[in-house]
Scaffold this motif. Structure first.
Motif, PDB file in Angstrom:
ATOM      1  N   LYS A  20      71.926  45.515  33.711  1.00  0.00           N
ATOM      2  CA  LYS A  20      72.067  44.098  33.418  1.00  0.00           C
ATOM      3  C   LYS A  20      71.377  43.279  34.502  1.00  0.00           C
ATOM      4  CE  LYS A  20      73.914  40.496  31.315  1.00  0.00           C
ATOM      5  NZ  LYS A  20      73.610  40.135  29.914  1.00  0.00           N
ATOM      6  N   GLU A  21      70.485  42.393  34.100  1.00  0.00           N
ATOM      7  CA  GLU A  21      69.762  41.548  35.049  1.00  0.00           C
ATOM      8  C   GLU A  21      70.237  40.112  34.902  1.00  0.00           C
ATOM      9  OE1 GLU A  21      65.374  42.050  36.482  1.00  0.00           O
ATOM     10  OE2 GLU A  21      65.347  40.594  34.823  1.00  0.00           O
ATOM     11  N   ASN A 107      75.831  45.606  39.264  1.00  0.00           N
ATOM     12  CA  ASN A 107      76.407  46.945  39.298  1.00  0.00           C
ATOM     13  C   ASN A 107      77.591  46.965  38.329  1.00  0.00           C
ATOM     14  OD1 ASN A 107      77.617  49.387  39.840  1.00  0.00           O
ATOM     15  ND2 ASN A 107      77.502  49.178  42.057  1.00  0.00           N
ATOM     16  N   GLU A 108      77.293  47.222  37.047  1.00  0.00           N
ATOM     17  CA  GLU A 108      78.339  47.151  36.024  1.00  0.00           C
ATOM     18  C   GLU A 108      79.364  48.275  36.170  1.00  0.00           C
ATOM     19  OE1 GLU A 108      75.958  46.586  32.274  1.00  0.00           O
ATOM     20  OE2 GLU A 108      77.074  44.708  32.293  1.00  0.00           O
ATOM     21  N   ALA A 109      78.962  49.387  36.767  1.00  0.00           N
ATOM     22  CA  ALA A 109      79.925  50.468  37.008  1.00  0.00           C
ATOM     23  C   ALA A 109      81.015  49.990  37.958  1.00  0.00           C
ATOM     24  CB  ALA A 109      79.206  51.689  37.581  1.00  0.00           C
ATOM     25  N   GLU A 113      85.020  49.455  37.362  1.00  0.00           N
ATOM     26  CA  GLU A 113      85.943  50.110  38.281  1.00  0.00           C
ATOM     27  C   GLU A 113      86.984  49.123  38.803  1.00  0.00           C
ATOM     28  OE1 GLU A 113      88.018  52.428  40.993  1.00  0.00           O
ATOM     29  OE2 GLU A 113      86.836  52.953  39.219  1.00  0.00           O
ATOM     30  N   LEU A 114      86.563  47.902  39.118  1.00  0.00           N
ATOM     31  CA  LEU A 114      87.514  46.905  39.604  1.00  0.00           C
ATOM     32  C   LEU A 114      88.523  46.533  38.523  1.00  0.00           C
ATOM     33  CD1 LEU A 114      85.133  44.614  41.696  1.00  0.00           C
ATOM     34  CD2 LEU A 114      86.897  46.165  42.549  1.00  0.00           C
ATOM     35  N   PHE A 115      88.052  46.403  37.287  1.00  0.00           N
ATOM     36  CA  PHE A 115      88.995  46.154  36.193  1.00  0.00           C
ATOM     37  C   PHE A 115      89.931  47.342  36.011  1.00  0.00           C
ATOM     38  CE2 PHE A 115      86.068  42.789  34.499  1.00  0.00           C
ATOM     39  CZ  PHE A 115      87.015  41.786  34.396  1.00  0.00           C
ATOM     40  N   ARG A 116      89.354  48.554  36.046  1.00  0.00           N
ATOM     41  CA  ARG A 116      90.163  49.756  35.834  1.00  0.00           C
ATOM     42  C   ARG A 116      91.195  49.923  36.940  1.00  0.00           C
ATOM     43  NH1 ARG A 116      91.226  54.364  37.549  1.00  0.00           N
ATOM     44  NH2 ARG A 116      89.897  54.054  39.352  1.00  0.00           N
ATOM     45  N   GLU A 217      83.364  57.765  27.419  1.00  0.00           N
ATOM     46  CA  GLU A 217      83.039  57.364  28.785  1.00  0.00           C
ATOM     47  C   GLU A 217      83.642  56.000  29.110  1.00  0.00           C
ATOM     48  OE1 GLU A 217      79.129  56.692  31.663  1.00  0.00           O
ATOM     49  OE2 GLU A 217      78.885  57.107  29.528  1.00  0.00           O
ATOM     50  N   ARG A 218      83.557  55.058  28.157  1.00  0.00           N
ATOM     51  CA  ARG A 218      84.115  53.732  28.393  1.00  0.00           C
ATOM     52  C   ARG A 218      85.639  53.774  28.490  1.00  0.00           C
ATOM     53  NH1 ARG A 218      79.916  49.891  27.926  1.00  0.00           N
ATOM     54  NH2 ARG A 218      81.460  48.447  28.794  1.00  0.00           N
ATOM     55  N   LEU A 219      86.276  54.610  27.670  1.00  0.00           N
ATOM     56  CA  LEU A 219      87.730  54.732  27.727  1.00  0.00           C
ATOM     57  C   LEU A 219      88.175  55.307  29.061  1.00  0.00           C
ATOM     58  CD1 LEU A 219      88.556  56.092  24.156  1.00  0.00           C
ATOM     59  CD2 LEU A 219      88.889  53.772  25.020  1.00  0.00           C
TER      60      LEU A 219
END
Length: 357
Positions: A20-21, A107-109, A113-116, A217-219
């Motif tokens: 994502k840019e 850095n969408e990963a 991670e912060l949401f998770r 993967e998203r779950l």
């Protein structure tokens, strides 16, 4: 252990995700221009780029972000933005104002991670974690049969007669003269009946396997533990071949089949069940760019099952995602992935926001 059946019926093929840019602009007023002014403007541009990115959060994600997580994300801003490049700058000496425009990658990963990390599902013992069962179908419109409009014309004719009578006399005789004229009035009208086009759909099993990998993967990133839909067939859920047959002639899952899946989830002791669909259609050429454009429409709902009853707790309304590419296949892939990710992000964020686990 609470369990959630996550069923999403999708029309897609695998798609390579693109980073994502984002872009941002920062401005600083100064009394003396220096490198510190430039650095401050770039920091403001980064914050502007981040605000631009968060504006695309789903409603549930935004609620969590504003109420609980904003300070954590801002503390990680340097790690959330990478490959920062200056696209333009202007130093207005008459106004003592320095402005800079940047672009960067998100850095969408780390975002996920912060949401998770703050989700209810990830803040509990593994044995009590939320489970997602999965049924993934790739549904594509193969052909469409259109019908001509049927026109019914009605004509009404009215005849009117007009009589004119003249009379004259003298002392010895009298004359009677009668003239008759006819007038025709015509009124026209009618109606048009249109018949809805019939669309033929098909399910592609090769695409289903790739889709399973993407959604699993998203779950997992959201802190859930995916399960296979096949587990519900022991409790009366339809077998895959029956589900495939449902979509050959219908635009969506029938209420009868949907209820049978929910009933199976109840019988198997599941706590949550989700059912959704993505319909791929709209193949056309974009007049402005000449690229192939494809639409993917998504809808999704999640029910909580308690005391043998199902209650809706999260949903995604019908939303269409469009993608354009030189290749029609690549456009299909991108449109469907965008729709699937939107549904996943919306549903998991709502469940996390409501502390569903």
């Amino acid at each position: 252990m609470k369990k959630l059946l996550f069923i999403i019926l999708l029309t897609l093929v695998p798609f390579a995700l693109i980073a994502k840019e984002v872009r941002g602009v920062g401005a600083v007023e100064y009394s003396w221009f220096s490198d510190d002014v430039k650095a401050e403007a770039i920091e403001k541009a980064k914050q502007d780029a981040w605000r631009s990115y968060t504006s695309n959060f789903t409603a549930a994600q935004m609620t969590m972000y504003q109420s609980e997580l904003k300070s954590q994300f801002e503390a990680e801003l340097q790690n959330l933005l990478s490959n920062v490049q200056v696209e333009g700058e202007k130093n207005d000496k008459s106004a003592d104002l320095y402005t800079v425009a940047i672009r960067a990658k998100i850095n969408e990963a780390l975002v996920q991670e912060l949401f998770r990390r703050n989700a209810a599902a990830s803040n509990q013992d593994y044995r009590d974690a939320s489970d997602f069962g999965s049924l993934f179908l790739a549904k594509v419109a193969l052909s469409q049969k259109r019908f001509d409009d049927r026109r019914t014309d009605v004509e009404r004719t009215t005849n009117n007669s007009t009589v004119e009578e003249d009379y004259g006399s003298d002392e010895n005789s009298s004359i009677d003269n009668v003239n008759t004229s006819d007038m025709t009035v015509r009124e026209t009208g009618g109606s048009t009946v249109s018949r809805r086009a019939e669309t033929e759909f098909a399910v592609n099993e090769d695409y289903n396997a790739s889709l399973t990998d993407v959604v699993f993967e998203r779950l997992e990133d959201a802190g859930y533990f995916p399960l296979e839909y096949v587990e519900l067939t022991d409790c009366g859920a339809p077998f895959m071949e029956d589900v495939y047959g449902e979509f050959r002639g219908n635009a969506g899952m029938s209420s009868r089949m949907e209820k049978s899946i929910r009933d199976a989830a109840i019988d198997c002791g599941w706590s949550y069940i989700g059912i959704g669909s993505v319909t791929l259609s709209g193949h056309r050429q974009d007049n402005a760019t000449g690229l192939r454009a494809v639409d993917a429409n998504v809808s999704y709902s999640v029910w909580s099952i308690e005391d043998g009853r199902a209650r809706r707790v999260a949903s995604v309304r019908n939303k269409t995602h469009t993608a354009m590419h030189e290749s029609e296949l690549a456009a299909e892939q991108e449109a469907v992935i965008k729709a699937a990710e939107y549904a996943m992000d919306t549903v998991t964020a709502k469940l996390q926001q409501r502390r569903v686990h």
